[in-house]
Scaffold this active site. Sequence first.
Site, short mmCIF file in Angstrom:
data_model
loop_
_atom_site.label_atom_id
_atom_site.label_comp_id
_atom_site.label_asym_id
_atom_site.label_seq_id
_atom_site.Cartn_x
_atom_site.Cartn_y
_atom_site.Cartn_z
N GLY A 115 0.81 -1.22 0.00
CA GLY A 115 0.00 0.00 0.00
C GLY A 115 0.84 1.26 0.00
N GLY B 267 0.48 3.89 -1.62
CA GLY B 267 -0.35 5.08 -1.60
C GLY B 267 -0.68 5.53 -0.20
N ASP B 268 -0.56 4.64 0.79
CA ASP B 268 -0.72 4.96 2.20
C ASP B 268 0.63 5.16 2.88
OD1 ASP B 268 -3.59 4.82 2.65
OD2 ASP B 268 -3.43 2.69 2.25
N ILE B 269 1.56 4.23 2.63
CA ILE B 269 2.80 4.19 3.40
C ILE B 269 3.74 5.33 3.03
CG2 ILE B 269 4.88 2.82 3.82
CD1 ILE B 269 3.10 0.32 3.66
#
Length: 413
Positions: free
Chosen positions: A183, A185-187
């Site tokens: 992820g 796009g989050d991390i």
Amino acid sequence: MSSTDRVAGALDGLVVLDLTQMLAGPYTSMMLADQGARVIKIEPPGGDQTRRTGPHLDGSVKMAEGGFGSYFGSINRNKESVVLDLKQPAGRAVLLRLVQGADVLVENYRAGVMDRLGLGYETLAAENPRLVYAALRGFGDPRSGESPYASWPAYDPVAQAMGGIMGITGGSRGGPPTKIGPGVGDIVPAMFLAYGIAAACWQAQRTGRGQFVDVAMVDAILAVCERVVFQYSATAQVPGTEGNGHPLLCPFGLFPARDGFVSLGVPNDRFWRLLVAQMGDPALAADPRFATNEARVAHRGEVEAAVGAWTARHTKRELAGMLGGEIPFGPVFGASEIFSDAHFRVREMLVEVDQPGAGRPLTIAGSPVRMSDTPGGVRRRAPMTGEHTDSTLADFGFDEREIAALRTDCVIQ
């Protein structure tokens, strides 16, 4: 939290109120906790919904009993848990008291949620001018520039798509885009936010003034895709999917082995000469079409075919014996190979933590940051729901009578 409960970290003494959920926000506060910050996770009644996400070890305590699955356990280690109902006026009043003794507050609600609760940045800064207020949203906070997408919800694949990273990632050159597995796009935004928090805390330490720190998920992904920006600016050509290669270097990427795949990075002519020497192909070494990186990029198909034909004749272990230490090389590892490889054990990247109720520990990824004097790292498991409510409130000056009244009124758990 006793002094024996932790290994000293560079952020020891920093107090962080963590109002985050899902992956991006909790990963930010996890990074701070790994470096010694006291991170107090403020959960809604019943606990963070991601506690229910598996997989679960056999016998582990489930969310209904205050427990958590491995997803929650991985990114909420080293934290305390306080259950507080912010929908009640008394709950909001409790948070304001906590803010007075905190250095940082982190939240990743959609834009406007904290303001509607009466807990926006301006309100909290009035309570504690030294507070660093950190927000992580899909398209940023209007305070820093109101995006036309400010009200859109966003998760990892949205950030990957709009931030540009999907547009250059695909299984084949010129083929359809592909979502990157982890992820990012989050991390990646989480990492940028942790960096911003550390910078703002340094400023607050010198000036006595906190500030608002804002990271948009899509902005963070674009920052990682910096090559896309300068390439388009310089050439007016839109970079596309690149398969397993590199648009500016060759050979550089993924190649088949007899039992899987390996990655090669040949960024200059010196490494190319070392590679063809191991391949034992004098004709390839002498061919002027492949003598320079620019020439190899121009004849990419022939170079990749020749290198791939050679690597495919050997196992990953054989290729490691020939190329390891000579040119940038690495076998493609699956999880089982990571667990059995000595590097990750020596570097303490596979850490065992208790899993309440289970008959064995849960292994989670450790912190990659190594510091000689303040090592930080994973100190303890993720908290049970509300495990530290009473002790944390007591540390912030609430007496037994106040705590009992808040529990009677279902403001805390």
